[in-house]
Design a protein around this motif. Sequence first.
Motif, mmCIF file in Angstrom:
data_model
loop_
_atom_site.group_PDB
_atom_site.id
_atom_site.type_symbol
_atom_site.label_atom_id
_atom_site.label_comp_id
_atom_site.label_asym_id
_atom_site.label_seq_id
_atom_site.Cartn_x
_atom_site.Cartn_y
_atom_site.Cartn_z
ATOM 1 N N TYR A 1 1.814 -2.874 -6.678
ATOM 2 C CA TYR A 1 1.690 -2.347 -5.627
ATOM 3 C C TYR A 1 0.136 -1.386 -5.740
ATOM 4 O O TYR A 1 -0.372 -1.634 -6.490
ATOM 5 C CB TYR A 1 2.566 -0.297 -6.125
ATOM 6 C CG TYR A 1 2.241 0.911 -4.989
ATOM 7 C CD1 TYR A 1 2.304 0.431 -3.726
ATOM 8 C CD2 TYR A 1 1.736 1.436 -6.414
ATOM 9 C CE1 TYR A 1 2.232 1.454 -3.285
ATOM 10 C CE2 TYR A 1 0.903 3.240 -5.832
ATOM 11 C CZ TYR A 1 1.234 2.684 -4.525
ATOM 12 O OH TYR A 1 0.827 4.099 -3.627
ATOM 13 N N SER A 2 -0.175 -1.177 -4.757
ATOM 14 C CA SER A 2 -2.068 -0.961 -4.391
ATOM 15 C C SER A 2 -2.085 0.423 -4.996
ATOM 16 O O SER A 2 -1.935 0.654 -3.038
ATOM 17 C CB SER A 2 -2.755 -2.060 -4.835
ATOM 18 O OG SER A 2 -4.506 -1.571 -3.893
ATOM 19 N N TYR A 3 -2.691 1.520 -5.312
ATOM 20 C CA TYR A 3 -2.768 2.465 -5.034
ATOM 21 C C TYR A 3 -3.690 2.483 -4.056
ATOM 22 O O TYR A 3 -4.235 4.573 -2.701
ATOM 23 C CB TYR A 3 -2.662 3.752 -6.022
ATOM 24 C CG TYR A 3 -4.330 3.909 -6.065
ATOM 25 C CD1 TYR A 3 -4.957 5.277 -6.304
ATOM 26 C CD2 TYR A 3 -4.624 2.923 -7.268
ATOM 27 C CE1 TYR A 3 -6.761 5.266 -7.685
ATOM 28 C CE2 TYR A 3 -5.761 3.029 -7.882
ATOM 29 C CZ TYR A 3 -6.246 3.669 -7.494
ATOM 30 O OH TYR A 3 -7.667 4.381 -8.365
ATOM 31 N N SER A 4 -4.739 2.015 -3.839
ATOM 32 C CA SER A 4 -6.108 2.083 -2.860
ATOM 33 C C SER A 4 -6.236 0.694 -1.883
ATOM 34 O O SER A 4 -7.319 0.664 -1.903
ATOM 35 C CB SER A 4 -7.336 1.535 -4.260
ATOM 36 O OG SER A 4 -7.158 -0.045 -5.042
ATOM 37 N N SER B 1 1.091 -1.620 -0.110
ATOM 38 C CA SER B 1 -0.427 -0.025 -0.236
ATOM 39 C C SER B 1 1.137 1.592 0.106
ATOM 40 O O SER B 1 2.295 1.494 -0.069
ATOM 41 C CB SER B 1 -0.675 0.038 1.200
ATOM 42 O OG SER B 1 -0.298 0.310 2.328
ATOM 43 N N TYR B 2 0.058 2.424 -0.303
ATOM 44 C CA TYR B 2 0.786 3.994 -0.024
ATOM 45 C C TYR B 2 1.778 3.773 0.874
ATOM 46 O O TYR B 2 2.718 4.409 1.431
ATOM 47 C CB TYR B 2 -0.285 4.593 -0.266
ATOM 48 C CG TYR B 2 -0.688 5.419 0.973
ATOM 49 C CD1 TYR B 2 -0.327 6.135 1.680
ATOM 50 C CD2 TYR B 2 -2.059 4.361 0.845
ATOM 51 C CE1 TYR B 2 -1.174 6.118 2.856
ATOM 52 C CE2 TYR B 2 -2.399 5.111 2.147
ATOM 53 C CZ TYR B 2 -2.232 5.532 3.162
ATOM 54 O OH TYR B 2 -3.677 6.163 4.372
ATOM 55 N N SER C 1 -1.764 -0.001 -11.424
ATOM 56 C CA SER C 1 -0.358 -0.198 -11.314
ATOM 57 C C SER C 1 0.380 -0.202 -12.943
ATOM 58 O O SER C 1 1.278 0.012 -12.437
ATOM 59 C CB SER C 1 -0.323 -1.534 -10.477
ATOM 60 O OG SER C 1 -1.005 -1.150 -9.101
ATOM 61 N N SER D 1 -0.850 8.704 -4.180
ATOM 62 C CA SER D 1 -1.900 7.728 -4.263
ATOM 63 C C SER D 1 -2.584 8.527 -2.899
ATOM 64 O O SER D 1 -4.056 7.889 -3.489
ATOM 65 C CB SER D 1 -1.065 6.255 -3.942
ATOM 66 O OG SER D 1 0.247 6.182 -4.816
ATOM 67 N N ARG D 2 -2.303 8.807 -2.479
ATOM 68 C CA ARG D 2 -3.714 9.137 -1.192
ATOM 69 C C ARG D 2 -4.229 10.343 -1.733
ATOM 70 O O ARG D 2 -5.505 10.085 -1.938
ATOM 71 C CB ARG D 2 -2.666 9.927 0.146
ATOM 72 C CG ARG D 2 -1.758 9.087 0.664
ATOM 73 C CD ARG D 2 -1.620 9.109 1.977
ATOM 74 N NE ARG D 2 -2.512 10.171 2.977
ATOM 75 C CZ ARG D 2 -2.214 10.860 4.102
ATOM 76 N NH1 ARG D 2 -0.911 10.984 4.827
ATOM 77 N NH2 ARG D 2 -2.822 10.878 5.197
ATOM 78 N N ASN E 1 -6.472 8.402 -4.622
ATOM 79 C CA ASN E 1 -7.532 7.533 -3.886
ATOM 80 C C ASN E 1 -8.745 8.714 -3.677
ATOM 81 O O ASN E 1 -10.043 8.080 -3.253
ATOM 82 C CB ASN E 1 -6.971 7.243 -2.906
ATOM 83 C CG ASN E 1 -7.893 5.550 -2.510
ATOM 84 O OD1 ASN E 1 -8.715 5.454 -3.307
ATOM 85 N ND2 ASN E 1 -7.881 5.167 -1.774
ATOM 86 N N ILE F 1 5.093 9.157 -4.319
ATOM 87 C CA ILE F 1 3.467 7.814 -5.103
ATOM 88 C C ILE F 1 2.577 7.478 -3.924
ATOM 89 O O ILE F 1 2.389 7.641 -4.252
ATOM 90 C CB ILE F 1 5.194 6.779 -5.568
ATOM 91 C CG1 ILE F 1 5.374 7.094 -6.830
ATOM 92 C CG2 ILE F 1 4.122 5.272 -6.099
ATOM 93 C CD1 ILE F 1 6.232 5.991 -7.875
ATOM 94 N N SER G 1 -6.877 -1.457 -9.676
ATOM 95 C CA SER G 1 -5.825 -1.310 -8.599
ATOM 96 C C SER G 1 -4.616 -2.486 -9.506
ATOM 97 O O SER G 1 -3.889 -1.543 -10.201
ATOM 98 C CB SER G 1 -5.583 -2.444 -7.237
ATOM 99 O OG SER G 1 -4.500 -2.108 -6.860
#
Length: 401
Positions: free
Chosen positions: A334-337, A23-24, A267, A82-83, A86, A78, A263
């Motif tokens: 990596y998953s931004y959500s 995650s972030y 990525s 993402s924050r 998202n 990054i 997601s």
Amino acid sequence: MPKRLKLHESSLENDIRYRGPISYQGFQVLGWLCLVVSVAVAMVNLAAKLDPAAVQRVEKFMPVLSTLSELSLPFLLIANFSRILNNSEGYKKQLFRTGGTALGIFAGSFFLFSRYVIGTIKLFVNEGTGIESMLAEAIHESTGTGFIAFNVFIDLFLCALFMFFLNARPKRVFTGKKVLFLRFFALLPIAYEVFSMVLKYKSAANEIILPVWAMPLLTVKPPMTFIMFMCLAFHIKFREHRFCKNGRTHEEYLAFLDTNRNSRHFSLYLMLIMVITAALDAAALIYSSAFTASTTGADLTSEEELVRIVKNMAALGFGQTLPQLVLVPLMPFYSYSRVPKSKTFGLLIPVIGIALMVLVVLECGYQGIRSYLPILQARMVESASSPEAVEVMDMIMTAVP
């Protein structure tokens, strides 16, 4: 072979199982660890200037450590992107968090500079006028670029503001077709970025001297990083248009953003954009240097002139996104959500990172004193036994009754 779903056919019911495990918050941890490494590299470089023989034991590790130290900004950017993308905390909280922190850093820097730096100098100088310009000139000469850009929350606030103007759906003002006026305001963060680049270039080219109070208002990140963020933001916006033009609603698209399928798509797109922007960054550095030389009449065959032009363009951030290529293999994981398990731990990450950096400074200082103390003692003994020192001591002894 299963049928490949179109974008508007995706939903939680036909979602895939895989979601990137990082995650972030994981990128925040890696970013702060790289910052700790950068402090260690700075301490080793300082020790090398004082005593080159003292760093021979870690010299073979320096290329790896230097590479890791350069990854702190890509990791942290990054994670923060993402924050923002998202939008799990809402635009209002994002703008207050990033804008408030940026304003706090600016106000704190202004207070420390005007109260303690200027105030201390005035204690020793009778004439108090012109101290600010004198310090601005000193910073301009000593930095090599003419400025010090350190308030990264200016960049994050511009990104949050850009995302707000691009995606906000107001219920009272700018409703219906009037929302296009709100979308038009997305040009304001871009204009601020361009204006900051112009100021930094003119400062690096010795055309202007920036006042010290203006430096906390400069952007920090490379321009290609902002372009990368814009590509990611437009990617989400264009997918919303594709998703909704086939009869789906905005609420259904928001639900789609939380799917594992989205997601994974994001990525892979991020991985592609990172490669493209890094390549464009290198090309922009070469082209902009050649363009600057042609417009100013500089001689590119002169090595000194070429170094000066490249240094001016590097001051704007060109060529600084190349380290992000090291992160490309991590993007499929990596998953931004992905929602972190503990938000409390996210608040502790900067505290732990700062504590580790202080520990590294203290430990390096202790080891430096421990290594240098025998050398200092030997030099003192050698100096005391020299003929000049003996003669001085004899003079002192004979003068004492």
